[in-house]
Design an enzyme around this catalytic site. Sequence first.
Site, PDB file in Angstrom:
ATOM      1  N   LYS A   1       0.835  -1.204   0.000  1.00 32.50           N
ATOM      2  CA  LYS A   1       0.000   0.000   0.000  1.00 32.50           C
ATOM      3  C   LYS A   1       0.874   1.261   0.000  1.00 32.50           C
ATOM      4  O   LYS A   1       2.080   1.202   0.264  1.00 32.50           O
ATOM      5  CB  LYS A   1      -0.925  -0.007   1.215  1.00 32.50           C
ATOM      6  CG  LYS A   1      -0.226  -0.086   2.565  1.00 32.50           C
ATOM      7  CD  LYS A   1      -1.234  -0.231   3.685  1.00 32.50           C
ATOM      8  CE  LYS A   1      -0.546  -0.317   5.041  1.00 32.50           C
ATOM      9  NZ  LYS A   1      -1.500  -0.414   6.153  1.00 32.50           N
TER      10      LYS A   1
ATOM     11  N   ARG B   1     -10.555  -0.501  14.890  1.00 31.14           N
ATOM     12  CA  ARG B   1     -10.441   0.361  13.713  1.00 31.14           C
ATOM     13  C   ARG B   1     -11.362  -0.166  12.625  1.00 31.14           C
ATOM     14  O   ARG B   1     -12.259   0.532  12.175  1.00 31.14           O
ATOM     15  CB  ARG B   1      -8.986   0.392  13.248  1.00 31.14           C
ATOM     16  CG  ARG B   1      -8.725   1.266  12.033  1.00 31.14           C
ATOM     17  CD  ARG B   1      -7.253   1.289  11.667  1.00 31.14           C
ATOM     18  NE  ARG B   1      -6.742  -0.023  11.276  1.00 31.14           N
ATOM     19  CZ  ARG B   1      -5.500  -0.242  10.866  1.00 31.14           C
ATOM     20  NH1 ARG B   1      -4.620   0.758  10.839  1.00 31.14           N
ATOM     21  NH2 ARG B   1      -5.115  -1.452  10.515  1.00 31.14           N
TER      22      ARG B   1
ATOM     23  N   HIS C   1      -5.394  -7.657  13.351  1.00 35.53           N
ATOM     24  CA  HIS C   1      -4.243  -6.758  13.348  1.00 35.53           C
ATOM     25  C   HIS C   1      -3.970  -6.336  14.781  1.00 35.53           C
ATOM     26  O   HIS C   1      -4.893  -5.948  15.510  1.00 35.53           O
ATOM     27  CB  HIS C   1      -4.536  -5.534  12.482  1.00 35.53           C
ATOM     28  CG  HIS C   1      -3.319  -4.697  12.204  1.00 35.53           C
ATOM     29  ND1 HIS C   1      -2.211  -5.181  11.528  1.00 35.53           N
ATOM     30  CD2 HIS C   1      -3.023  -3.402  12.522  1.00 35.53           C
ATOM     31  CE1 HIS C   1      -1.304  -4.219  11.427  1.00 35.53           C
ATOM     32  NE2 HIS C   1      -1.760  -3.148  12.034  1.00 35.53           N
TER      33      HIS C   1
ATOM     34  N   ARG D   1       1.930 -10.893   7.131  1.00 38.31           N
ATOM     35  CA  ARG D   1       1.799  -9.681   6.334  1.00 38.31           C
ATOM     36  C   ARG D   1       2.977  -8.763   6.656  1.00 38.31           C
ATOM     37  O   ARG D   1       3.043  -8.172   7.729  1.00 38.31           O
ATOM     38  CB  ARG D   1       0.484  -8.950   6.653  1.00 38.31           C
ATOM     39  CG  ARG D   1      -0.773  -9.757   6.404  1.00 38.31           C
ATOM     40  CD  ARG D   1      -2.026  -8.897   6.605  1.00 38.31           C
ATOM     41  NE  ARG D   1      -2.062  -8.229   7.882  1.00 38.31           N
ATOM     42  CZ  ARG D   1      -2.592  -8.718   8.994  1.00 38.31           C
ATOM     43  NH1 ARG D   1      -3.144  -9.918   8.988  1.00 38.31           N
ATOM     44  NH2 ARG D   1      -2.575  -8.028  10.122  1.00 38.31           N
TER      45      ARG D   1
ATOM     46  N   TYR E   1      12.538  31.087   8.386  1.00 35.66           N
ATOM     47  CA  TYR E   1      11.249  31.591   8.850  1.00 35.66           C
ATOM     48  C   TYR E   1      11.153  31.582  10.373  1.00 35.66           C
ATOM     49  O   TYR E   1      11.587  30.638  11.033  1.00 35.66           O
ATOM     50  CB  TYR E   1      10.110  30.740   8.287  1.00 35.66           C
ATOM     51  CG  TYR E   1       9.907  30.885   6.803  1.00 35.66           C
ATOM     52  CD1 TYR E   1       9.464  32.080   6.242  1.00 35.66           C
ATOM     53  CD2 TYR E   1      10.139  29.810   5.953  1.00 35.66           C
ATOM     54  CE1 TYR E   1       9.274  32.205   4.873  1.00 35.66           C
ATOM     55  CE2 TYR E   1       9.948  29.924   4.593  1.00 35.66           C
ATOM     56  CZ  TYR E   1       9.515  31.126   4.051  1.00 35.66           C
ATOM     57  OH  TYR E   1       9.314  31.239   2.699  1.00 35.66           O
TER      58      TYR E   1
ATOM     59  N   CYS F   1      12.135  24.691   5.237  1.00 35.19           N
ATOM     60  CA  CYS F   1      11.265  25.378   4.278  1.00 35.19           C
ATOM     61  C   CYS F   1      10.672  24.360   3.304  1.00 35.19           C
ATOM     62  O   CYS F   1      10.960  23.173   3.370  1.00 35.19           O
ATOM     63  CB  CYS F   1      12.061  26.436   3.516  1.00 35.19           C
ATOM     64  SG  CYS F   1      12.940  27.600   4.583  1.00 35.19           S
TER      65      CYS F   1
ATOM     66  N   ASP G   1      11.259  23.922   0.132  1.00 37.53           N
ATOM     67  CA  ASP G   1      12.201  23.368  -0.836  1.00 37.53           C
ATOM     68  C   ASP G   1      13.633  23.336  -0.339  1.00 37.53           C
ATOM     69  O   ASP G   1      14.500  22.779  -1.023  1.00 37.53           O
ATOM     70  CB  ASP G   1      12.173  24.209  -2.122  1.00 37.53           C
ATOM     71  CG  ASP G   1      10.763  24.464  -2.596  1.00 37.53           C
ATOM     72  OD1 ASP G   1      10.057  23.481  -2.905  1.00 37.53           O
ATOM     73  OD2 ASP G   1      10.347  25.639  -2.629  1.00 37.53           O
TER      74      ASP G   1
END
Length: 385
Positions: free
Chosen positions: A36, A132, A161, A217, A264, A311, A313
Amino acid sequence: MYNAPVRATIRTDRIRHNVQVIRKQAHPAALMAVLKADAYGHGVRRIAPLLSDAGVRAFAVARVHEALALRDLGIEGFILVLAPPTRDQLPAYVAHNLHASVTSPDVARLLLHSDLSASLSVHVNVDTGMHRLGVAWGAVPTWWTRLHKAPMLSVTGVYTHLATADAPAHPLNARQLQRFANTVAALRPSPRAVHVANTDALTHLPDRLPTDAQYVRAGLGLYGLTSTPPDARYQRPTDLQMALSLEAQVVHLHTVPEGETVSYGARWTAPSDTRVATIGIGYGDGYPRAASGSAYVRVHGTLRPMVGSVCMDLCMVDLGSPNSTLAKRTAVGDAAILFDDTAPTLHDLARWSQTIPYELCCQLAPRVPRRYQDPTPATAENGTI
């Protein structure tokens, strides 16, 4: 194609190695590879065929579109979809021979009253304490019997699980395993496929797992990781090898005068004149902003602190005094290692970010080029997608 200032490297030889390690630990159970979230950020287009070539024949995904992507890649093994099916998805399950999860009485009723064009394989998810998804453990035998009476349903498996497999001493592990064992013992006919263990359960709870399970799994373990760092008190000796590393280039160098701030929020102030390297990675690439002020990176073999806020990037690294050997040696274009199998590791970054390795792998952005590397001469498959 222009080069990006950041790159992830995935060692496919190590993934093949990890498959063999997990198989040995899981024996006699078979490996069900969980793919997944784009194979946990490692790139399912390369990883799924690799696992299939290694002999893996059972797969699990979170959502239907992930299962269809595996079929498009030519994956022929059985594929279990862990999310509950919806009525409009059932034709895709049947057409592509996908295994459905019965995650509630409502899903069971949906399947019992659907007009299916061909047989549909199902696995019943047993809620033993995760709370869940799943059918409450005490109600499973009744629904198991009802599902078996449906002519178009092939009731193949049962699974649960564990909520606290990464904390072996937690009492919930024993409760969940006992509830699951009681449930399986009460099922008639007996299930053909039983699975409970994920990577953490296999490595932390090996002596407490069902001995008659047909599958394990494994997701994160395929890439050489567990959700917590190895702990000799609980974890069986393992030879898993981390497959993923992340590096970024130095794109700018400058000296920040004493008393000046960086990035920042002006959260870091230079205590003295400091040589700072700006490197080409940020939270837009999936590097966690939460690591601001805590993380270290490796430059020319030396661990140095990241300073200021991460930041989108870019982020900044303290190289020390402008007169230091490291500062004088570092040039634009040099590599900064964000994590690999030595230091810092993905577990280190997870600790600095107050999260888990799963999240860091999965949030690695598509714009980060992946380089698949196998240094074995006979099977080299270097390349980038």
